[in-house]
Scaffold this active site. Structure first.
Site, short mmCIF file in Angstrom:
data_model
loop_
_atom_site.label_atom_id
_atom_site.label_comp_id
_atom_site.label_asym_id
_atom_site.label_seq_id
_atom_site.Cartn_x
_atom_site.Cartn_y
_atom_site.Cartn_z
N GLY A 183 3.36 -13.86 37.86
CA GLY A 183 3.37 -14.68 39.07
C GLY A 183 4.57 -14.38 39.94
O GLY A 183 5.59 -13.88 39.46
N ASP A 184 4.43 -14.68 41.22
CA ASP A 184 5.55 -14.51 42.15
C ASP A 184 5.40 -15.48 43.31
O ASP A 184 4.28 -15.80 43.73
CB ASP A 184 5.62 -13.08 42.68
N THR A 185 6.54 -15.93 43.82
CA THR A 185 6.56 -16.87 44.94
C THR A 185 7.41 -16.31 46.07
O THR A 185 8.53 -15.86 45.85
CB THR A 185 7.13 -18.23 44.49
N LYS A 193 4.55 -7.33 38.05
CA LYS A 193 5.18 -8.01 36.91
C LYS A 193 4.24 -8.06 35.71
O LYS A 193 4.67 -7.85 34.56
CB LYS A 193 5.61 -9.42 37.32
#
Length: 210
Positions: A78-80, A56
């Site tokens: 960011g990523d979750t 990203k």
């Protein structure tokens, strides 16, 4: 104060923006990075979160430079990822998928992996992955149905938002509440400081009263 680098947030998430604002940071540009979030074959949750955060950030950096901005900017992605064991729960888009995720999480522990990636102008990446362990209460059918009716689950990893109604489902949390929301604050500050982003200057000039 020396001229600070611009900051690009590679997300349109209001939660991530609000969390950045909480630590006195206002991104100069919001550039959402839509990428394929399908796990690779055999990819474990931690690796998936790290890969997507990096992808990203790279995507947003490329988009920014195509439009003539961001040549000297920092880019934060960011990523979750929510997981039960090695099983990765997708972002809920359909009601049946959300219901399945909630029933799987009911009465058991799961892990949330939140990764952040900060790219500097030269393309060098600094990354952090934060693991948080959460245990849900056992959910009744009525609770699941009511939560689904609220619509809060839509486009959420694991079909829930801990900062909303689903906070009432949490019996125990070990790790970072803010990471589960989408952005670990301690780690974000450390990465920005490492690139000489003037975090404290923003605090000294804050007019908010808490």
């Amino acid at each position: 104060m020396a001229t600070r680098p611009d900051l690009i947030l590679a997300s349109a998430s209001p939660r991530r923006l609000a969390l950045l604002n909480q630590i006195g940071v206002e991104p100069d540009h919001l550039i959402p990075a839509d990428v394929d979030e399908t796990p690779l074959k055999g990819e474990i949750p931690r690796k998936l979160a790290a890969r997507l955060a990096h992808t990203k950030a790279l995507t947003a950096q490329h988009k920014a430079r195509q439009t003539g901005i961001g040549d000297n900017a920092l880019v934060l992605g960011g990523d979750t990822v929510v997981a039960v064991g090695r099983r990765i729960l997708p972002k809920a888009e359909m009601l049946d998928d959300a219901a399945g995720s909630l029933r799987l999480l009911s009465g058991r522990s799961h892990r949330v992996f939140t990764s952040i990636c900060l790219l500097n102008a030269s393309g060098a990446a600094k990354r952090r992955v934060v693991e948080t362990r959460i245990r849900f209460k056992r959910l009744s059918n009525a609770e699941i149905d009511a939560y689904l009716a609220s619509g809060e689950w839509q486009d959420k990893a694991g079909a829930y938002a801990i900062q909303g109604i689903a906070g009432a489902f949490v019996i125990k949390l070990q790790g970072s509440f803010h990471a589960v929301m989408g952005l670990p604050l301690y780690e974000t500050v450390q990465l920005l400081r490492g690139e000489n982003y003037p975090i404290e200057f923003n605090w000294l000039n804050s007019t908010s009263g808490i």
